[in-house]
Design a protein around this motif. Sequence first.
Motif: not given
Ligand SMILES: Nc1ncnc2c1ncn2[C@@H]1O[C@H](COP(=O)(O)OP(=O)(O)O)[C@@H](O)[C@H]1O
Length: 404
Positions: A160-165, A324-325, A350-352, A356-357
């Motif tokens: 949930g830290c944003g790896k996939t994004v 991230n965020r 930045p958090n956005d 992202v959603n």
């Molecule tokens: N920079 C960002 N700003 C806002 N939301 C984010 C950001 N990066 C990630 N998120 C949100 O955080 C959640 C987890 O991101 P994800 O990439 O799936 O994490 P991981 O792969 O590390 O588990 C997702 O719901 C995504 O929408």
Amino acid sequence: MAKEQRITIVIAENELGEREKLKNLLAGEADIQVVGEARDGKECLDVVMRLRPNIVLIKEDLPVINGLDVAGQISGELPAVGVILILTGAEGEEVWHKMLRAGIREFVTRPLTGDRLLHEIRKVAELQSKAGKKGAGAPTATEPSEPKRKIVSVAGPRGGCGKTVLATNLAVALAARSDKIALVDLNLWGGDVAMLLDLTPRRSLGDLLPGFGGIDYDVVEAMMVKHSSGVSVLAAPLTGSFDGSTLSRYMVQSILEALRQHYECTVVDTGYANLESALAAMDYSDLILVVIGMDLPRLRDAKLYLKNLIAANYPREKLRVVVNRCGSSKEIAPAEIESILEFPVASQLPNDEGLVNSSVNLGQPLVLSNPNRQLSRAIGALADGVMPAPVTPKKRSGWFSLMS
Ligand SMILES: Nc1ncnc2c1ncn2[C@@H]1O[C@H](COP(=O)(O)OP(=O)(O)O)[C@@H](O)[C@H]1O
Ligand SMILES: [Mg+2]
């Protein structure tokens, strides 16, 4: 003509039956010779000191001195001896951290199969002989033959830290620089790289696993799908169809080796932090992006995680901390993060949430749909750090662009 040199092995296992099983698995291999056995940790140290084998197989929970401590000691003091730990597979996070700290990367999990064990032994023996007298016994898999082709792991201490994004958008950003970019989703329990790219792959990583043997590029390539951005994606299988822990170090390394031969850059979404597969990907990477969330528990986790990576001899130069965020926490100022982590921060995203959603829901990478947003630019700057942009680079100054 002297006999071809064999790989000499010491087995440290306290249970007679298991010792016999191991010997049986190794028997009949012309290039392998078991030269000694030990029934506890102390005996293991003695036997290894005396015999200096090429490889020692060490059960993790040995009596007298714990197997992990023995392994750490051997790899510290006798770097020419390759260490392979035998794990039950049920070890918790603590053991994993200890392993990292001890510089142990090579292990096999029970139930042992001959193929797996032999492959690991031969691989470690080869690494050892290549490395010659190497320092800390942790094979960092740099490929001197192809210095320009990069593997970039996107890792992190928590889900949930944003790896996939990040992994997905980074790969798409890199696709603007090269048509040879691969993206691998190692989330065997269910990855969402394909969803973020609005792909419904007919084939996936899962198809590679049954009967996994020697793998070559053609086989991996057949499992990949091309995204409209040009990125070639090796997707994760559909949720629920696989047990994530079945993705072994051997499989990950084989896949990444194959991809390295054909792609200028391979980005890996490593998935769950403590799995063998994530560790293997990081070992094989030229760059490891460590993605960290902005709240205190996450920062604390991250600090420990980074400490462990350093203790495990991951070179500092390979590690890039990406926070991230940013802006999502009122309590922590970005400037404080480095002092909390005791590690330089390479990039702040930045958090956005809105961006992202909608990007996730529509399956449109945000670096394409909104290239001018701050988050997209920050990911672009990271891409610059991986692979410089070919034409008229804008005024981006690499890792620190957002900090100044
Ligand atoms: N920079 C960002 N700003 C806002 N939301 C984010 C950001 N990066 C990630 N998120 C949100 O955080 C959640 C987890 O991101 P994800 O990439 O799936 O994490 P991981 O792969 O590390 O588990 C997702 O719901 C995504 O929408
Ligand atoms: Mg993920």
